[in-house]
Design an enzyme around this catalytic site. Structure first.
Site, PDB file in Angstrom:
ATOM      1  N   GLU B 264       0.834  -1.211   0.000  1.00 59.35           N
ATOM      2  CA  GLU B 264       0.000   0.000   0.000  1.00 59.35           C
ATOM      3  C   GLU B 264       0.867   1.259   0.000  1.00 59.35           C
ATOM      4  O   GLU B 264       0.489   2.278  -0.585  1.00 59.35           O
ATOM      5  CB  GLU B 264      -0.955   0.008   1.202  1.00 59.35           C
ATOM      6  CG  GLU B 264      -1.945  -1.161   1.256  1.00 59.35           C
ATOM      7  CD  GLU B 264      -2.766  -1.346  -0.015  1.00 59.35           C
ATOM      8  OE1 GLU B 264      -3.014  -0.362  -0.732  1.00 59.35           O
ATOM      9  OE2 GLU B 264      -3.130  -2.504  -0.315  1.00 59.35           O
ATOM     10  N   GLU B 293      -0.587  -0.812  -9.944  1.00 59.53           N
ATOM     11  CA  GLU B 293      -0.178  -2.076  -9.338  1.00 59.53           C
ATOM     12  C   GLU B 293       1.331  -2.290  -9.494  1.00 59.53           C
ATOM     13  O   GLU B 293       1.975  -2.875  -8.622  1.00 59.53           O
ATOM     14  CB  GLU B 293      -0.970  -3.230  -9.982  1.00 59.53           C
ATOM     15  CG  GLU B 293      -0.913  -4.537  -9.230  1.00 59.53           C
ATOM     16  CD  GLU B 293      -1.617  -4.519  -7.876  1.00 59.53           C
ATOM     17  OE1 GLU B 293      -2.310  -3.519  -7.558  1.00 59.53           O
ATOM     18  OE2 GLU B 293      -1.460  -5.499  -7.122  1.00 59.53           O
TER      19      GLU B 293
END
Lengths: 495, 495
Positions: B264, B293
């Site tokens: 994250e 991503e």
């Protein structure tokens, strides 16, 4: 969809923006990292402008005309429509240019105040303050015409809809005649009494936080619909159905922090008790600041300081902060019954507080009428302070520069604090007369009897009645200082 | 104001709504009391509808035409305008009726999935899933015409703009040829190796939270522009300039929780590194999910699992959770190098993960083409699972019903996970070749050399280039599986 229904849909959308702003504002004060401030300010400004544009959309005016010409609305819908019209008038009576100038000037003046205050430099602040006053005079003149009220009432209307100077004068003249003499009596009595046993710190902050939560649970704060967090200044905010209150904790001072939480819990319970079926509509909102303040003060100053409630919570406090028998009811009550001739409004006790407010009310009316210039404020302030409270500020920091309200362009706001205190006393007297179960309830930490009365007579009514009508309907009499006077006599002289 | 400037102003307002929604969404997952959920849902829905109305406003179409016909825009402005047009096409190519039907049906299907899953009852879910697929076919057909791409690419475009099936096939065909055999080799090698020294719980949650924050500080999470909090599922959200990441902590499992935070943090640093002067504009946003991503996986799977970085943090971990010499670099690396033939995508290691994605990619393409019906999915799933990963799910819970994506109507989303992994490997290889300081930096917890490269080649570019062009410009080659293959060979066979 008819005009009224279209208006409801528009209001719902504006309310969504308002609720979003409420959470963003709470987040800013409690959670947000400091570096995010400029980005957040932009987001909140865009959302505010968007909401304002919706309010002043000319189509709103057409729909209001159309809905008012129609029929078939029930009482609540009519009240809702009336509130919409009032908001529309407020938003459209002033030119966009004036709104922009006021917004710019008041932020500059507030910033100048923040700098001038620590330097005790009123002279530098005065010219900007005068410009702010000039804008307020212009705004009041415009609004006054559309609303058909006095210029001061026009500004007041933004905080306490429909409130008249005559209503205020009835209360404040009475208080001004009563309080200075009463204050002498109380101080004389206190001078001859023994000092209470000390309740001194340190009070560990983590324990205070825990106790605050326990007290909120006893009172019945709806934790399934809200939160308690820390912030620099306590407030009650959040959104409909999601009430966020905040507090701050000082290690050397527990009692005032505790009662700040009880105060905010009162605000929260008013918000939480508003009619759910009218959420998102003006008529479902709290009815102005006098009523809002009455609900916080009713808990903080009335119910929360009864010997019944103190008796209920004192074992809990004694366990959290062992101080021998200093937590006995009478001793705790002696602590918060301490009355002083103080200079600072926010630190004032409930006896001197109205005098601070009367001073501000008289001065801002004179300013608005053009009878008093910014530059002459310190002299007028100090003289009136001596007359009313019996002391003279040694400096403007402790005098005319103590509050943010005037630099921020808020005129008509101050009276609601004391009208709220009067309302709280009048409602608590009426409620305890009507419901004999209230005092026994408080003695057991059971607020249901009191809240049953408040739900029925205040909270569930939203803005369906004016504050004045609501108070009269709830208590059987128009607002006056009588209940407050009886209350302070009983608490400070007879006790 | 010319058309382009008007569009910028409109985008800024839409971005403000988006940012408000970001904070409200974060608040809902981390702070909000449960009872406030219905009120919050209404607020968020009103704001979303408002933003959608702004997007599809016919005036937007006029302004886009006008701005595109004009000239004088620089490269970034042109790219910004292109993004605006793309968003307009996405929002307007589908009828309002289809949007409403899809929204209703996908929430119903998702709810049905939540009920059918614990009961392992695919038969009940299948008809609703087929209806959802039918809507997706309709949506893809409409969008495909306007965008001039294949129906699958039309859906993909919502997550990874401009991505083609041909680009995906180059990568996935290569992986499909390589991975099953490679997996056999790795498993054989691991079977003959000694087990690592155990790193078992309990890991007290409070300590995990503290360590997580320390690691984030080492990496350089911008705590002055963001926060770390708890939520059920880790995510990276918040608003521009105010990045909120969340995590959850399991007492028995520390390493996977830690790497979820590193993941994250990678997302957060991408958001935080986007060009500040383009905040509030489409070109200032992250360029789709493959790149997003790639940024999380580059930290989690590449830089974060180098022996340099593990060596730097292992003393900290050993101090927080004493386990003797089990925190030695080689032993920690053995732990996360463990490869398994697993059934569940979200638990998969980096070697088997792409196989899970390839399966979903093949199946959703067949479904979209009408070659596969919902009712036949379990059979197709299980057969392909056996062929690719080498195991067959014992039940649909561990097979076709494991992911929310299809019930929620998300087609074209899955490929971005593995394209992101390939991009991460390719970028890390390019960066470490170009910047010899990266590995020594990681050994000292200094990410500046790596982030210098990422800032220049990825973050600061926002959406000014397509993901494909950005990757090629940054790494010198179009996206392929080559770097990833080299990476897993080095890590799992050669090490």
């Amino acid at each position: 969809m008819n005009a009224y229904k279209q208006l409801e849909a528009r209001q719902k959308r504006m309310a969504a923006l308002g609720n979003a702003l409420g959470i963003l504002n709470w987040d800013q004060a409690t959670m947000m990292a400091t570096g995010a401030a400029p980005a957040r300010a932009e987001v909140m400004s865009e959302l505010s402008v968007l909401r304002h544009e919706m309010t002043v959309d000319p189509r709103m005016g057409d729909l209001l005309d159309e809905a008012e010409a129609g029929d078939g609305l029930d009482n609540w819908q009519s009240a809702n429509l009336k509130k919409m019209r009032r908001q529309y008038i407020h938003a459209t009576s002033i030119s966009a240019d004036l709104v922009a100038r006021k917004s710019r000037l008041t932020s500059e003046t507030e910033m100048a105040w923040r700098e001038a205050r620590p330097a005790n430099d009123f002279a530098t602040l005065a010219p900007m303050l005068e410009e702010t006053f000039e804008i307020l005079r212009e705004e009041a003149a415009g609004l006054s015409q559309t609303l058909g009220v006095s210029p001061y009432e026009a500004l007041l209307d933004g905080y306490d809809e429909g409130r008249t100077e005559a209503e205020i004068d009835v209360v404040f003249d009475d208080l001004e005649a009563f309080l200075p003499g009463f204050l002498n009596e109380v101080l004389e009595k206190q001078a001859s009494a023994a000092a209470p046993k000390p309740l001194e710190g340190p009070f560990p902050v983590e324990t205070q936080r825990k106790v605050a939560r326990q007290i909120m649970e006893i009172i019945g704060f709806p934790f399934e619909h809200g939160r308690l967090d820390d912030s620099h200044h306590p407030f009650c905010g959040g959104a409909e159905g999601d009430i966020r209150i905040t507090s701050r904790y000082l290690e050397h001072d527990f009692l005032s922090g505790l009662y700040a939480i009880v105060h905010e819990t009162g605000h929260a319970l008013y918000e939480n008790g508003l009619p759910k079926e009218w959420r998102g509509q003006p008529v479902g909102e709290a009815q102005g600041m006098t009523l809002h303040e009455s609900q916080s003060l009713l808990l903080e100053m009335q119910a929360g300081r009864t010997k019944e409630f103190i008796g209920h919570i004192s074992p809990l406090l004694a366990e959290a902060f062992p101080r021998g028998d200093a937590w006995e009811i009478e001793n705790v009550m002696k602590h918060y019954r301490k009355i002083e001739r103080g200079l600072i409004r926010v630190d004032a006790d409930e006896v001197t507080y109205p005098l601070h407010i009367i001073l501000r009310y008289r001065l801002e009316k004179a300013v608005l009428a053009g009878d008093l210039k910014a530059v002459d404020l310190p002299g007028a302030w100090n003289e009136m302070m001596q007359n009313l409270v019996g002391i003279t500020p040694p400096s403007d920091v402790d005098g005319v520069m103590q509050d943010v309200h005037w630099p921020a362009g808020l005129f008509g706001y101050f009276p609601t604090y004391s009208l709220g205190a009067m309302t709280a006393a009048q409602m608590f007297a009426a409620a305890t007369t009507a419901e004999p179960g209230i005092f026994p309830g408080l003695a057991q930490g059971d607020f249901k009897p009191l809240f049953g009365w408040l739900d029925k007579n205040v909270r569930s009514l939203g803005s369906s009645l004016s504050a004045g009508d609501l108070i009269e309907q709830a208590t059987g009499a128009p607002l006056s200082a009588a209940a407050y006077k009886a209350h302070v006599k009983a608490r400070y002289l007879d006790a």
